[in-house]
Design an enzyme around this catalytic site. Structure first.
Site, PDB file in Angstrom:
ATOM      1  N   SER A 114       0.815  -1.214   0.071  1.00 46.04           N
ATOM      2  CA  SER A 114      -0.098   0.131  -0.041  1.00 46.04           C
ATOM      3  C   SER A 114       0.883   1.164  -0.148  1.00 46.04           C
ATOM      4  CB  SER A 114      -1.048   0.168   1.231  1.00 46.04           C
ATOM      5  OG  SER A 114      -0.072   0.183   2.569  1.00 46.04           O
ATOM      6  N   LYS A 115       0.132   2.511  -0.100  1.00 48.44           N
ATOM      7  CA  LYS A 115       0.886   3.722  -0.305  1.00 48.44           C
ATOM      8  C   LYS A 115       1.860   3.780   0.951  1.00 48.44           C
ATOM      9  CE  LYS A 115      -1.842   6.956  -2.335  1.00 48.44           C
ATOM     10  NZ  LYS A 115      -2.468   6.116  -3.149  1.00 48.44           N
ATOM     11  N   ARG A 116       1.638   2.912   2.276  1.00 49.52           N
ATOM     12  CA  ARG A 116       2.653   2.998   3.327  1.00 49.52           C
ATOM     13  C   ARG A 116       4.175   2.800   2.842  1.00 49.52           C
ATOM     14  NH1 ARG A 116       1.953  -0.351   7.017  1.00 49.52           N
ATOM     15  NH2 ARG A 116       0.129  -1.464   5.818  1.00 49.52           N
ATOM     16  N   HIS A 117       4.175   1.636   1.913  1.00 51.30           N
ATOM     17  CA  HIS A 117       5.462   1.034   1.506  1.00 51.30           C
ATOM     18  C   HIS A 117       6.137   2.115   0.615  1.00 51.30           C
ATOM     19  CE1 HIS A 117       3.013  -2.532   3.005  1.00 51.30           C
ATOM     20  NE2 HIS A 117       4.145  -2.582   3.433  1.00 51.30           N
TER      21      HIS A 117
END
Ligand code: GLU
Length: 503
Positions: A258-261
């Site tokens: 996800s965007k967190r990565h």
């Protein structure tokens, strides 16, 4: 066997790594040896959920395919080219097939309002009931009566009549035999909505049948819908396609990517200066193993090797560092001309030629002379480049005189300002010959000999010269930079730096 498969995204978000991997695996499978290289890869827009539809996501899908250079094989003819199949333009088909299920007694009209369905849910919650989904109320309505009510314009949906008390079994290529009790499947889901649009389930199954899809390769999140689809195939009397649900793509921490990565949308990768070939190569290896020891593959090489047997069951881990490595490899395989062509848009966007040339020229990527310099400069940066968008900053000093840095930036280790001035003075004497040298080797031999003769360290001699020429202590190779700038400009920069150092 002639394989026919498809990528069937719903345009409810930007194209991301997981989606593109599904698209790529389908593409490669259709072009694989198993498909005699003659399989067909279809692109189908599943855009029947009008509440979540957004035109910009359709554009994003086309742009992504265009950028990756992946082509679909068939679709409605629009003036000599094939468009993708678009479900919102095919509603007549779905209505017809919903009617067929009604006629066969495999589906029924439902007149329940959304308020009633909400009410049932609330009551169940209050009673701590474990039941969920539709309570099948309209299943018991006489269907002759129901058809009349529907014909009179009463708002209604069409629901699938799931045969209760049975078990649905299907085979998944990766997961093996899967059994699902029908009583645990989403109870009598809607096939046709009151607005006349089909739900995902109906449109998906009807189209896979009409398009003669032999294999459904899709993300594992769709596994839970498959029993329902298989029930529908049986209700129609059709043979289901073969299924292969692809394992999730995760970040290094084991959570869904996800965007967190980091970047996940293809647009972000494009803007960050990734090459489509590098992304394709890396994504094609996400959850598949082809050949021991071989890491670089063209699209054709991947297609030659692809088979469902090469897919891994375990979730794939997305490694940003590995993708960067791929990008670097692909950059180094490129000719200077090709690399310059790809990097030019980033240079224009960075305003690299601003102020020096007419805007129109700037739009084209500078004057002819500047374009030539830009191409030559690729050889200087290519070896260590990871992203295309790093190029403007790295080569800017070749187009605009860099600001002269503060004196301490010029000083080599263990030297002082006086010594640095002395070194740069020598540099000034040498720079013309170096800029005029035929190649790096000649320039290097020359400065080496001079350093020895003048009893100074080569590194110490090079450092202030590098800072004067490039405006940075860490820069692309100095000798090549001097040749591109030419003797006059090089000398001028050294003189300016000397002035500053002398204060
Ligand atoms: N429309 C579904 C999606 O958005 C496709 C599922 C399938 O491939 O059957 O991913």
């Amino acid at each position: 066997m002639i394989i026919r498969d498809r990528y069937a995204p719903s345009p409810t978000g930007l194209q991301h790594i997981g989606g593109i991997r599904t698209a790529l695996f389908n593409y490669l499978f259709a072009k694989s040896l198993k498909a005699n290289g003659d399989g067909k890869f279809i692109l189908r827009l599943e855009d029947t959920d009008r509440t979540r539809f957004d035109e910009s996501y359709v554009q994003n899908l086309y742009d992504t395919f265009d950028w990756l250079g992946i082509k679909w094989d068939e679709g409605p003819d629009i003036g000599g080219v094939s468009a993708p199949y678009i479900q919102s333009e095919r509603t007549a088909h779905y209505k017809k097939y919903a009617q067929e299920l009604l006629d066969k007694g495999q589906a029924y009209y439902c007149f329940c309002s959304s308020e009633r369905i909400d009410e049932v849910r609330k009551q169940r919650e209050a009673a701590h009931s474990s039941e969920s989904g539709y309570d099948r109320l309209c299943r018991s309505i006489d269907q002759g009566e129901a058809a009349k009510r529907a014909a009179n314009g009463e708002a209604c949906t069409v629901r699938l009549k799931i045969p209760l008390g049975e078990t649905t079994v299907f085979k998944d290529h990766l997961l093996g035999d899967i059994e699902w009790k029908n009583d645990d499947v989403n109870p009598d889901p809607v096939l046709l909505k009151s607005d006349g649009f089909p739900t995902y389930h109906l449109a998906n199954v009807v189209d896979d049948h009409l398009m003669e899809i032999t294999h459904v390769l899709r993300a594992q999140e769709w596994l839970a819908s498959t029993p329902l689809h298989v029930i529908m195939y049986r209700a129609f009397g059709w043979t289901p396609p073969e299924f292969c649900h692809l394992p999730m793509v995760m970040g290094q921490d084991g959570k869904k990517l996800s965007k967190r990565h980091g970047a996940t949308s293809i647009d972000e990768f494009r803007k960050a200066g990734y090459l489509p070939a590098a992304l394709i190569n890396y994504v094609a290896l996400l959850g598949a193993s082809y050949e021991e020891g071989k890491e670089i593959y063209t699209l054709d090489e991947l297609a030659e090797r692809f088979s469902l047997e090469k897919l891994n069951k375990a979730p794939a881990v997305f490694d940003y560092k590995k993708l960067e490595w791929y990008n670097g490899q692909y950059i180094r395989m490129m000719s200077d001309e090709e690399l310059a062509r790809l990097c030019m848009p980033y240079a224009i966007e960075a305003g690299m030629f601003e102020g020096e040339v007419h805007t129109e020229t700037q739009r084209r990527g500078g004057s002819e002379e500047q374009r030539k310099i830009f191409t030559t400069a690729m050889a200087l940066v290519k070896e260590r480049l990871i992203f295309l968008n790093e190029v403007p900053e790295k080569v800017a000093y070749l187009f605009k005189e860099p600001e002269v840095l503060a004196a301490e930036e010029f000083i080599p280790k263990k030297c002082d300002l006086a010594k640095t001035i002395e070194l740069l003075q020598i540099g000034l004497e040498l720079v013309r010959t170096m800029a005029q040298a035929a190649n790096d080797e000649d320039a290097e031999n020359f400065i080496k000999t001079q350093a020895e003769e003048r009893d100074v360290k080569l590194g110490d001699l090079m450092m202030p010269l590098r800072v004067a020429i490039t405006g940075s202590r860490v820069s692309p190779p100095l000798f090549g930079s001097l040749r591109i700038l030419g003797a006059d400009k090089s000398e001028e920069r050294v003189k300016k730096a000397l002035e500053k150092l002398k204060g």
